[in-house]
Design a protein around this motif. Sequence first.
Motif, PDB file in Angstrom:
ATOM      1  N   THR A 160      -7.739  23.332  12.519  1.00  0.00           N
ATOM      2  CA  THR A 160      -6.749  23.771  13.507  1.00  0.00           C
ATOM      3  C   THR A 160      -6.102  22.568  14.187  1.00  0.00           C
ATOM      4  O   THR A 160      -5.202  22.723  14.996  1.00  0.00           O
ATOM      5  N   ARG A 161      -6.611  21.367  13.860  1.00  0.00           N
ATOM      6  CA  ARG A 161      -6.030  20.129  14.366  1.00  0.00           C
ATOM      7  C   ARG A 161      -5.337  19.416  13.199  1.00  0.00           C
ATOM      8  O   ARG A 161      -5.124  19.988  12.152  1.00  0.00           O
ATOM      9  N   ASP A 162      -5.027  18.136  13.391  1.00  0.00           N
ATOM     10  CA  ASP A 162      -4.272  17.380  12.385  1.00  0.00           C
ATOM     11  C   ASP A 162      -5.054  17.208  11.092  1.00  0.00           C
ATOM     12  O   ASP A 162      -4.498  17.271  10.007  1.00  0.00           O
ATOM     13  N   PHE A 163      -6.361  16.954  11.204  1.00  0.00           N
ATOM     14  CA  PHE A 163      -7.221  16.885  10.021  1.00  0.00           C
ATOM     15  C   PHE A 163      -8.647  17.177  10.453  1.00  0.00           C
ATOM     16  O   PHE A 163      -8.942  17.290  11.643  1.00  0.00           O
ATOM     17  N   TYR A 164      -9.558  17.288   9.477  1.00  0.00           N
ATOM     18  CA  TYR A 164     -10.935  17.706   9.741  1.00  0.00           C
ATOM     19  C   TYR A 164     -11.723  16.514  10.277  1.00  0.00           C
ATOM     20  O   TYR A 164     -12.425  15.823   9.540  1.00  0.00           O
ATOM     21  N   LYS A 223      -5.460   9.013  10.503  1.00  0.00           N
ATOM     22  CA  LYS A 223      -4.291   9.371   9.705  1.00  0.00           C
ATOM     23  C   LYS A 223      -3.151   8.450  10.109  1.00  0.00           C
ATOM     24  O   LYS A 223      -2.886   8.255  11.300  1.00  0.00           O
ATOM     25  N   VAL A 224      -2.469   7.874   9.116  1.00  0.00           N
ATOM     26  CA  VAL A 224      -1.463   6.845   9.367  1.00  0.00           C
ATOM     27  C   VAL A 224      -0.098   7.307   8.882  1.00  0.00           C
ATOM     28  O   VAL A 224       0.035   7.789   7.747  1.00  0.00           O
ATOM     29  N   THR A 225       0.910   7.140   9.728  1.00  0.00           N
ATOM     30  CA  THR A 225       2.287   7.462   9.337  1.00  0.00           C
ATOM     31  C   THR A 225       3.251   6.293   9.555  1.00  0.00           C
ATOM     32  O   THR A 225       4.375   6.321   9.072  1.00  0.00           O
ATOM     33  N   THR A 226       2.799   5.259  10.311  1.00  0.00           N
ATOM     34  CA  THR A 226       3.660   4.107  10.597  1.00  0.00           C
ATOM     35  C   THR A 226       2.858   2.817  10.496  1.00  0.00           C
ATOM     36  O   THR A 226       1.619   2.838  10.465  1.00  0.00           O
ATOM     37  N   LYS A 227       3.555   1.689  10.491  1.00  0.00           N
ATOM     38  CA  LYS A 227       2.893   0.375  10.466  1.00  0.00           C
ATOM     39  C   LYS A 227       2.047   0.192  11.725  1.00  0.00           C
ATOM     40  O   LYS A 227       0.925  -0.351  11.653  1.00  0.00           O
ATOM     41  N   GLU A 273      -6.569   5.474   1.642  1.00  0.00           N
ATOM     42  CA  GLU A 273      -6.417   6.506   0.615  1.00  0.00           C
ATOM     43  C   GLU A 273      -5.091   7.244   0.746  1.00  0.00           C
ATOM     44  O   GLU A 273      -4.563   7.415   1.852  1.00  0.00           O
ATOM     45  N   GLU A 274      -4.617   7.702  -0.405  1.00  0.00           N
ATOM     46  CA  GLU A 274      -3.444   8.563  -0.381  1.00  0.00           C
ATOM     47  C   GLU A 274      -3.797   9.894   0.280  1.00  0.00           C
ATOM     48  O   GLU A 274      -4.944  10.342   0.240  1.00  0.00           O
ATOM     49  N   ILE A 297       0.834  -1.202   0.000  1.00  0.00           N
ATOM     50  CA  ILE A 297       0.000   0.000   0.000  1.00  0.00           C
ATOM     51  C   ILE A 297       0.867   1.250   0.000  1.00  0.00           C
ATOM     52  O   ILE A 297       0.642   2.186  -0.780  1.00  0.00           O
ATOM     53  N   VAL A 298       1.880   1.268   0.858  1.00  0.00           N
ATOM     54  CA  VAL A 298       2.757   2.435   0.947  1.00  0.00           C
ATOM     55  C   VAL A 298       3.540   2.648  -0.338  1.00  0.00           C
ATOM     56  O   VAL A 298       3.780   3.795  -0.761  1.00  0.00           O
ATOM     57  N   ALA A 299       3.915   1.541  -1.001  1.00  0.00           N
ATOM     58  CA  ALA A 299       4.673   1.650  -2.249  1.00  0.00           C
ATOM     59  C   ALA A 299       3.891   2.432  -3.299  1.00  0.00           C
ATOM     60  O   ALA A 299       4.477   3.145  -4.123  1.00  0.00           O
ATOM     61  N   ARG A 300       2.550   2.303  -3.247  1.00  0.00           N
ATOM     62  CA  ARG A 300       1.725   3.009  -4.248  1.00  0.00           C
ATOM     63  C   ARG A 300       1.196   4.344  -3.741  1.00  0.00           C
ATOM     64  O   ARG A 300       1.163   5.333  -4.479  1.00  0.00           O
ATOM     65  N   LEU A 301       0.797   4.389  -2.473  1.00  0.00           N
ATOM     66  CA  LEU A 301       0.137   5.591  -1.955  1.00  0.00           C
ATOM     67  C   LEU A 301       1.079   6.521  -1.210  1.00  0.00           C
ATOM     68  O   LEU A 301       0.780   7.704  -1.064  1.00  0.00           O
ATOM     69  N   GLY A 302       2.192   5.987  -0.735  1.00  0.00           N
ATOM     70  CA  GLY A 302       3.100   6.806   0.051  1.00  0.00           C
ATOM     71  C   GLY A 302       2.581   7.024   1.459  1.00  0.00           C
ATOM     72  O   GLY A 302       1.557   6.468   1.859  1.00  0.00           O
ATOM     73  N   LEU A 303       3.270   7.820   2.226  1.00  0.00           N
ATOM     74  CA  LEU A 303       2.888   8.192   3.585  1.00  0.00           C
ATOM     75  C   LEU A 303       2.901   9.709   3.727  1.00  0.00           C
ATOM     76  O   LEU A 303       3.713  10.373   3.076  1.00  0.00           O
ATOM     77  N   PRO A 304       2.019  10.273   4.546  1.00  0.00           N
ATOM     78  CA  PRO A 304       0.985   9.586   5.320  1.00  0.00           C
ATOM     79  C   PRO A 304      -0.154   9.109   4.422  1.00  0.00           C
ATOM     80  O   PRO A 304      -0.210   9.461   3.232  1.00  0.00           O
TER      81      PRO A 304
END
Length: 361
Positions: free
Chosen positions: A247-251, A194-198, A218-219, A171-178
């Motif tokens: 004002t936070r990490d995401f909506y 929201k994902v940044t690590t395994k 999703e990317e 998944i990361v190979a195609r979508l990247g991080l985060p």
Amino acid sequence: MKPRIVVIFGGKSAEHEVSLKSASNIFNAIDTHIFEPTLLGMDKNGNWRYHAGYVEQNVDLTKHDYFSGSVEVFISNSGGRTAITDKKTNRILNVFDIAFPIIHGTFGEDGTLQGFLKLTGIPFVGPDVLGSAVGMDKDVTKRLLQDAGIPIADFFVLHQHTPDQYSFDEIVARLGLPLFVKPANAGSSVGVSKVTTKADFDIALSEAFKFDHKILVEEAVVGKEVECAVLGNEIPKASVIGEIIPTRDFYSYQAKYIDADGARMKIPADVDENISGQIRELAVKAFRTICCEGMARVDFFLRHDNTFVINEINTLPGFTEISMYPKLWEQTGISYQDLITELINLSLKRHERDSRLLIEI
């Protein structure tokens, strides 16, 4: 005699409390010179509940419990109107002509409630069965938009019975991080991570699978989050676009409905006029692509190079004090009260149109 409109609220989904906020605002905004409003609740177990003595002015369903003084009821046709009948005594407690369903999430905006209302012959506000069902399923929505040539964010679909169909590395190979993990059939950012690590990914899967057996990965699209409101049946129109500035990490769900400081809104958005026009045109195209009628809010990510993708389509947007849909129309020139009236009129026009169709028996 004024048409009686019932605001249907509550429900079994995780968005029950949001529905209370939306229903309160809608009820208070209904033009009582034209319509006679009433309330009909669905509790968290999915039972219809009616409270005959509930306050009729300045309703606040979040402060004054509707369900504690209510009785269980059923709905049926009665002499050309729809009756709300006490389940124990079989006594008709009220009648209505039109429904404004504002049950967010599962069983409320996924076509389930719309199918019940249509089968019962009740005109109702918002998209029909198909548009509601498609709009609720982010996977199906994305595939239809993609087929129509509408840009979307890249994604994977994972099912609960095959959660290891794709590895984290694939998944990361195609979508990247985060990247983002979300239930396919839930609204209001419920279950979204929201994902940044395994380690984040494994936790996010567990969280999303609490709400649906199918989830999207999703990317992450870097850019502005802009939204456009759409209104109409056969000839829909688009509002000005607005920008959400979290004002936070995401909506998140919290920012959308609970925390008034969780995000700022800029209406109209600070976007080039030509790009704004393209977004509005695409919002209408997306609305038609998923067979929507009545209303929807179409959400976009606008990149720094002025390319954009559709994030999602919400066919039953919030009507809380901080909700974007009514605010966008206010800035476009339609007041909150006039918007509610127009949505009700659109439901009546669709019902009249569909009633002329021959039903094979």
